[in-house]
Design an enzyme around this catalytic site. Sequence first.
Site, PDB file in Angstrom:
ATOM      1  N   ARG A  40      -0.560  -9.252  13.081  1.00  0.00           N
ATOM      2  CA  ARG A  40      -1.125  -8.141  12.297  1.00  0.00           C
ATOM      3  C   ARG A  40      -1.991  -8.667  11.155  1.00  0.00           C
ATOM      4  NH1 ARG A  40       3.994  -4.972  10.656  1.00  0.00           N
ATOM      5  NH2 ARG A  40       2.561  -3.441   9.768  1.00  0.00           N
TER       6      ARG A  40
ATOM      7  N   ARG B 299      12.107  -6.540   4.988  1.00  0.00           N
ATOM      8  CA  ARG B 299      11.875  -5.097   4.838  1.00  0.00           C
ATOM      9  C   ARG B 299      12.770  -4.286   5.787  1.00  0.00           C
ATOM     10  NH1 ARG B 299       5.887  -2.487   4.848  1.00  0.00           N
ATOM     11  NH2 ARG B 299       5.817  -2.881   7.083  1.00  0.00           N
TER      12      ARG B 299
ATOM     13  N   ARG C 237      11.554  -2.399  11.238  1.00  0.00           N
ATOM     14  CA  ARG C 237      10.490  -1.970  12.146  1.00  0.00           C
ATOM     15  C   ARG C 237      10.292  -3.048  13.203  1.00  0.00           C
ATOM     16  NH1 ARG C 237       5.555  -0.057   8.367  1.00  0.00           N
ATOM     17  NH2 ARG C 237       4.447  -1.038  10.086  1.00  0.00           N
TER      18      ARG C 237
ATOM     19  N   ARG D 165      -9.257   1.172   9.184  1.00  0.00           N
ATOM     20  CA  ARG D 165      -8.813  -0.165   9.552  1.00  0.00           C
ATOM     21  C   ARG D 165      -9.944  -0.999  10.161  1.00  0.00           C
ATOM     22  NH1 ARG D 165      -3.155   0.499   8.975  1.00  0.00           N
ATOM     23  NH2 ARG D 165      -1.932  -1.099   9.906  1.00  0.00           N
TER      24      ARG D 165
ATOM     25  N   LYS E  72       0.831  -1.207   0.000  1.00  0.00           N
ATOM     26  CA  LYS E  72       0.000   0.000   0.000  1.00  0.00           C
ATOM     27  C   LYS E  72       0.867   1.259   0.000  1.00  0.00           C
ATOM     28  CE  LYS E  72      -2.232  -0.916   3.852  1.00  0.00           C
ATOM     29  NZ  LYS E  72      -1.536  -2.144   4.246  1.00  0.00           N
TER      30      LYS E  72
HETATM   31  P1  AMP Z   1       1.032   0.484   9.065  1.00  0.00           P
HETATM   32  O1  AMP Z   1       2.289   1.218   8.788  1.00  0.00           O
HETATM   33  O2  AMP Z   1      -0.152   1.031   8.311  1.00  0.00           O
HETATM   34  O3  AMP Z   1       1.183  -1.006   8.885  1.00  0.00           O
HETATM   35  O4  AMP Z   1       0.678   0.732  10.610  1.00  0.00           O
HETATM   36  C1  AMP Z   1       1.558   0.315  11.637  1.00  0.00           C
HETATM   37  C2  AMP Z   1       0.798   0.248  12.951  1.00  0.00           C
HETATM   38  O5  AMP Z   1       0.271   1.546  13.262  1.00  0.00           O
HETATM   39  C3  AMP Z   1      -0.404  -0.669  12.951  1.00  0.00           C
HETATM   40  O6  AMP Z   1      -0.065  -2.016  13.221  1.00  0.00           O
HETATM   41  C4  AMP Z   1      -1.230  -0.052  14.080  1.00  0.00           C
HETATM   42  O7  AMP Z   1      -0.694  -0.374  15.349  1.00  0.00           O
HETATM   43  C5  AMP Z   1      -1.004   1.435  13.864  1.00  0.00           C
HETATM   44  N1  AMP Z   1      -2.008   2.010  12.937  1.00  0.00           N
HETATM   45  C6  AMP Z   1      -1.774   2.544  11.692  1.00  0.00           C
HETATM   46  N2  AMP Z   1      -2.907   2.982  11.150  1.00  0.00           N
HETATM   47  C7  AMP Z   1      -3.893   2.719  12.048  1.00  0.00           C
HETATM   48  C8  AMP Z   1      -5.306   2.912  12.074  1.00  0.00           C
HETATM   49  N3  AMP Z   1      -5.947   3.453  11.032  1.00  0.00           N
HETATM   50  N4  AMP Z   1      -5.989   2.521  13.185  1.00  0.00           N
HETATM   51  C9  AMP Z   1      -5.368   1.963  14.231  1.00  0.00           C
HETATM   52  N5  AMP Z   1      -4.057   1.721  14.278  1.00  0.00           N
HETATM   53  C10 AMP Z   1      -3.312   2.103  13.197  1.00  0.00           C
END
Ligand code: AMP
Length: 215
Positions: A171, A127, A160, A88, A13
Amino acid sequence: MDLILLGAPGAGKGTQGALLAERLGVPKIATGDILRDAVKRGTELGLEAKRYMDAGELVPDSVVFGLVRDALDAPAAAGGAIFDGFPRNAAQAETLDSILGEHARRVDAVVQIDVPDEAIVRRMSGRRSCPDCGRVYNVYTDPPKAEGVCDACGGALAQRTDDREETVRHRLEVYRTATAPLVAFYERTGRPVHTVDGDRPIEQVQAELLGRLRP
Ligand code: AMP
């Protein structure tokens, strides 16, 4: 255009969203990036979010809503945005509809990037990203020229904490239960959902997306 990117963590994404943002001339709003920035800066919000992120859990909706409102109020987002990692869950999807409604806008299209779980786990274990400029690499498929060093800015690449295999599997589970049902929500409410096979080279996925989004 307001466009949502759905897809499991690691489906691409961020990469596809950045390319689309450039092509379509609208900013990408990535809640994960905004949260990681808050963690890095050590803000109160960042400290609260970090424990959820490290565990692979969703950060509470109330925290995320404020971030999205602020991002949408920015002049750069006046003509539309590409949402990466938001919404989400069902409550976030409904809130996004009402925030966009306040701006007399709506979700115009949804893209779902499909990648099998095992391919995701492989991708995420390789990654690495640059904490300074945000550029993302993969030690297997897209390595930097010098090991551990960002080609773009010379920063020290890092993994990360939430990209460890166990956390990735958790996740994926959270994605399946909380986020994947949004596809049905958008279909039911008349927003076109474009599903693309994300287990292909970046350029192929991008070309298909552009073809689908630009009739
Ligand atoms: P991402 O980089 O989008 O994979 O997000 C990394 C982490 O940030 C996720 O595993 C969540 O802990 C938090 N996070 C990101 N976006 C959201 C969201 N829209 N709602 C809740 N937690 C989020």
